[in-house]
Every structure is written in structure tokens, then in C-alpha cells.
Enzyme design. Structure first.
Site, PDB file in Angstrom:
ATOM      1  CB  CYS A 333      -0.981  -0.049   1.168  1.00 39.70           C
ATOM      2  SG  CYS A 333      -2.408   1.037   0.958  1.00 39.70           S
ATOM      3  CG  HIS A 430      -3.451  -3.594   3.693  1.00 45.72           C
ATOM      4  ND1 HIS A 430      -2.226  -3.206   4.183  1.00 45.72           N
ATOM      5  CD2 HIS A 430      -4.009  -2.476   3.144  1.00 45.72           C
ATOM      6  CE1 HIS A 430      -2.047  -1.916   3.947  1.00 45.72           C
ATOM      7  NE2 HIS A 430      -3.104  -1.451   3.322  1.00 45.72           N
TER       8      HIS A 430
END
Length: 485
Positions: A333, A430
């Protein structure tokens, strides 16, 4: 009949989240339909819900303890810090803007209708709601317009159990002092107290427990010993990172730079649980270790600001040297965005408007955009053929030549980017290391042989936590003190 009861703490990090999770699992095992609720949370460790929003990671774990999917009503107000004085404000799972602390303090009371709406909607489908406060009700400077502690308790008409932390010292003053500073109406809601994180012979605190009861007039529901397996449960707060990011394992060295706005650090939990992994959280002032096999850059709530902090520590130089030595790098991310050529935030979505150079190890560019992507996904690691699940929670679009070497696939679409050598990789997803087969395949390239079943371990730990709570807290009295709604 629906009932509710609230756990408030004498301060932050006294163990409220964990004990609430244990209570919820204990009550669920008794056949009750239980739901967690936290009116207001402040955390950059968020979970994506099935209804397309985000809540604090602790409430997602508590939902798991209850045996139900996480829902945005379980944490209707989430504050995600972006600077020392400002935060992104999430209401009922969706971003509504950014506010400085002084502005939020003046306007937080306006969020009470949304908080109560979520609370009552959640209550419709369960026997018991266990509510977690935030910080401490003794913070009298925050009492006006409060929606997190006594302000909510009074608005919803729910009783309160006050929890103190004996490990940090002064627990008698913590609890008695809280009573001393609360106004009579707030004090009238407190039905008892709990002492948490005791170490050693509990009988040595009998006199202290009795002194608190005598001074306050509140019964003690329990003196709870330190729960040794706490590190096996996902962390809520960045304060927990130093303790749990050292796995105690040996073998593959994974170095994780600790940046100021680190986010979604639950990505580290499965790695920390691996016996063949030596997971090291690198604090400011320390270099990235030369012996690292993998440098892992995790998520950030303010990518450009954290990139500046990364460079200020000289970690950009360490990272370049690590790559020259043949080391591997993975960015998740915000960490993925940092590894690219440029990052543009023209609208100032995460801080002042800026266009900056990235670390330059991936041929990609990132542009921040207002749309926040929130979704749970299923995918595959094509190199090993292993399935995996994950979630995305980010703003920004990343494109460039290295995206042609995407190393993951989610919902049939390529995900991520890799350098020509394959030793530098990044992706937006994630939670990927919670998938056992993928994690084993990924770590095998570093010589790690794994048989860890991470998700089963979380379930076993929640059951052990419920056993712990049942042994040292009077759950029957806790249930009797809950009030009908």
C-alpha cells in the site's frame, strides 16, 4: 431482552480491547448473541467490512470473537491520524473529511445522532452489546460534547465498568482518582471496577483491591493476570508494535522501518508468529540491518510525509545498499507507493499539496485521488499457484511499466508491480500473509519451512482469552450488571 454494558478505562492501552474480546467470546460460548461496539476510535489500523466500509481493527477482532462478520455499525466514528494535530474522519464506515483536533473537539457532539443510530441498529439483532470506551473518562478537558465515554453512556443509558492497569503502576490512584474527577451523574453510571495486567501473586493485592472498593463503593469484578498470549492477537495500537514485532524466531531476517504514520500493521502478525522468521521493527535512529533478507515497507496514513521521514533517517541509502547486495524489498500500500518514481497529491488529500520523487526502485507513478478503495478480495499468487485473500483500503492510483510484471491476481485482475529482477515488489493488498499457503510459498524463497496455521492460532488464542477472563473476572456479575435497552 437486549442488554448493554460498557467497559471504560482509566487511560489508553489498559487492555480494554483485549478484555472486551475475551468477554464477548465467553458470552458467545454461553449461547448469547453478542456484538461489540465502540462509539469512537482513533487508529490507523483499520479493517474493511463486508458492507463496504472501515472500522477499527480491534472491533473486527471482537466481531470475530462473537462469531459474526464485522460491520460499520460496530465502530461508527473512526479517527485516522494524518499529522500531529489532524485526522481523517470516518463516519459509519465512510470518509467524511479531514479535521484538525481543535475543530473536531468543537464538532464531535454533532456525531452523536449517527453513533446512537448505529448502536440501536446493532442492538436490534442481538442479546448483548459489550461497549468499549476510548482513552479515559477522567480526561475532563474532553468531557464537553463527549461521544466516546460518559457522554455516550449517559445518552444511551448504559452502565459502566471501570478498568485500571496495574502494570503501569498507581492503579489505586487511577481508579479512585477517576471517581474523584467525575461529576455525580457520570459516577452514578459506574457499577464496578476491574484491575488488569497483574503479574505475580494476586493475593498480594487483596488489600489494594479492598481499599479501592472501600474508597469508591464499587464492587471489584476481578483482578486479571497478564495474558501471556496477547501478542498472538492482532494489535490495535501502534504502541503495541515494539513488543510484538519481535517474533523471537530465528532464520530469515525481515526488517520493518517504523514510520510515524504507519498503518494496517496487522500485516506483520502472521510473520511475527513464524518460528523461522526474525521480524525486526527498526526504530528511528537505527540503520536498516545489513543482514536483512527482506525489507518490508508497510502501509502509511500519510505517504509523502512518511517518505520524508524515511529519507530523514537515511533509510533510503540503506535500502539502496540492501538492493545492491541482492536483498529483497516488498512494499504494501503506502510502502508500494514510496517505492515508485513519483507521488502526486495535488489536492492535498493526505497533507499539503505536493509532487515528490519516490525511492525509485519500481518504474511506477502514483497519483492520489479522492475515491477511497475499500474491498475484501480473493486472489492467487501465480508463481506458486496458491490462493489468498486480502483487502484494499487506500486512495491513489499506481501505474507504470513495472505493473506489467504484476505478481498477484485478485478477482481476475493483475495486482502489484515488480522490478525486472523480481527482487523489488509492491502491491495494494493488505492481509495477504494471513493466507497460510501463500505465506509458506513466499517465505520458502528465503529458506523458511513453515507449518504454521495462523488463523487457527487466532481462534485458539481467543478461546484461551475467554478461559482466562472466565477464570479471573466474575462474568455472571458482569451479565447481571448489564442494563436492558
Amino acid at each position: 431482552m437486549n442488554k448493554a454494558i460498557m467497559i471504560q478505562g482509566t487511560g489508553s492501552n489498559v487492555g480494554k480491547s483485549m478484555i472486551v474480546a475475551g468477554l464477548i467470546r465467553a458470552c458467545a460460548r454461553r449461547g448469547l448473541s453478542v456484538r461489540p461496539f465502540k462509539p469512537q476510535n482513533m487508529s490507523n489500523n483499520a479493517a474493511v467490512t463486508e458492507d463496504g466500509g472501515e472500522i477499527g481493527r480491534a472491533q473486527a477482532l471482537q466481531a470475530r470473537a462473537a462469531g459474526v462478520p464485522p460491520h460499520t455499525d460496530m465502530n461508527p466514528v473512526l479517527l485516522k491520524p494524518q499529522s500531529n494535530t489532524g485526522a481523517q474522519v470516518v463516519v459509519q464506515g465512510q470518509v467524511v473529511g479531514q479535521q484538525e483536533a481543535h475543530d473536531f473537539g468543537r464538532k464531535k457532539a454533532s456525531l452523536m445522532p449517527a453513533v446512537l443510530q448505529s448502536f440501536h441498529r446493532l442492538a436490534e439483532g442481538c442479546d448483548l452489546i459489550v461497549i468499549e470506551g476510548a482513552g479515559s473518562p477522567a480526561e475532563t478537558n474532553l468531557r464537553a460534547g463527549d461521544i466516546a465515554n460518559m457522554g455516550f453512556a449517559r445518552a444511551a443509558g448504559v452502565p459502566v465498568i471501570l478498568m485500571g492497569d496495574i502494570d503501569r503502576g498507581g492503579v489505586i490512584a487511577q481508579i479512585v482518582g477517576t471517581q474523584a474527577v467525575l461529576d455525580p451523574e457520570d459516577n452514578a453510571l459506574i457499577r464496578g471496577f476491574v484491575v488488569n495486567k497483574f503479574r505475580g501473586d494476586r493475593s498480594l493485592f487483596d488489600a489494594g483491591r479492598d481499599d479501592i472498593a472501600a474508597r469508591t463503593g464499587w464492587p471489584c469484578l476481578g483482578v486479571i493476570p497478564w495474558f501471556d498470549a496477547a501478542h498472538r492477537l492482532p494489535a490495535e495500537d501502534v504502541m503495541d508494535l515494539p513488543a510484538r514485532a519481535r517474533s523471537g524466531g530465528t532464520g530469515c531476517v525481515i526488517a520493518v522501518p517504523r514510520l510515524p504514520r504507519i498503518a494496517n500493521f496487522d500485516d506483520l502478525d502472521p510473520l511475527a508468529a513464524e518460528p523461522g522468521v526474525d521480524l525486526r521493527m527498526i526504530s528511528p535512529g537505527s540503520p536498516l540491518p545489513a543482514e536483512a533478507d527482506l525489507v518490508l515497507l508497510v502501509g502509511s496514513k500519510s505517504t509523502i510525509a512518511d517518505l520524508a521521514a524515511f529519507r530523514a533517517e537515511g533509510w533510503d541509502i540503506d535500502l539502496a545498499a540492501h538492493i545492491r547486495r541482492g536483498g529483497h524489498v516488498l512494499g504494501l500500500c503506502g510502502g508500494y507507493q514510496m517505492l515508485g518514481q513519483t507521488i502526486t497529491d495535488a489536492a492535498g488529500l493526505e497533507g499539503p499539496p505536493a509532487h515528490v520523487s519516490g525511492l525509485g526502485h519500481l518504474a511506477v507513478e502514483t497519483t492520489m485521488a479522492p475515491l477511497k478503495r475499500l474491498s475484501q478480495k480473493h486472489g492467487q499468487h501465480p508463481a506458486s499457484g496458491t490462493p489468498l485473500t486480502g483487502y484494499e483500503i487506500h486512495i491513489g492510483e499506481t501505474t507504470g511499466p513495472d505493473c506489467a510484471r504484476a505478481w498477484l491476481s485478485f478477482d481476475g485482475k493483475a495486482e502489484g508491480a515488480a522490478s525486472p529482477s523480481g527482487r523489488v515488489q509492491g502491491c495494494y493488498m493488505h492481509g495477504i500473509f494471513s493466507s497460510d499457503a501463500f505465506r509458506r510459498a513466499y517465505l520458502a524463497q528465503f529458506g523458511v519451512t513453515s507449518s504454521l496455521d495462523f488463523e487457527s492460532g487466532v481462534e485458539e488464542t481467543l478461546d484461551a482469552l475467554a478461559d482466562h477472563v472466565e477464570a479471573y473476572l466474575d462474568v455472571n456479575l458482569f451479565l447481571n450488571l448489564a442494563a436492558p435497552l
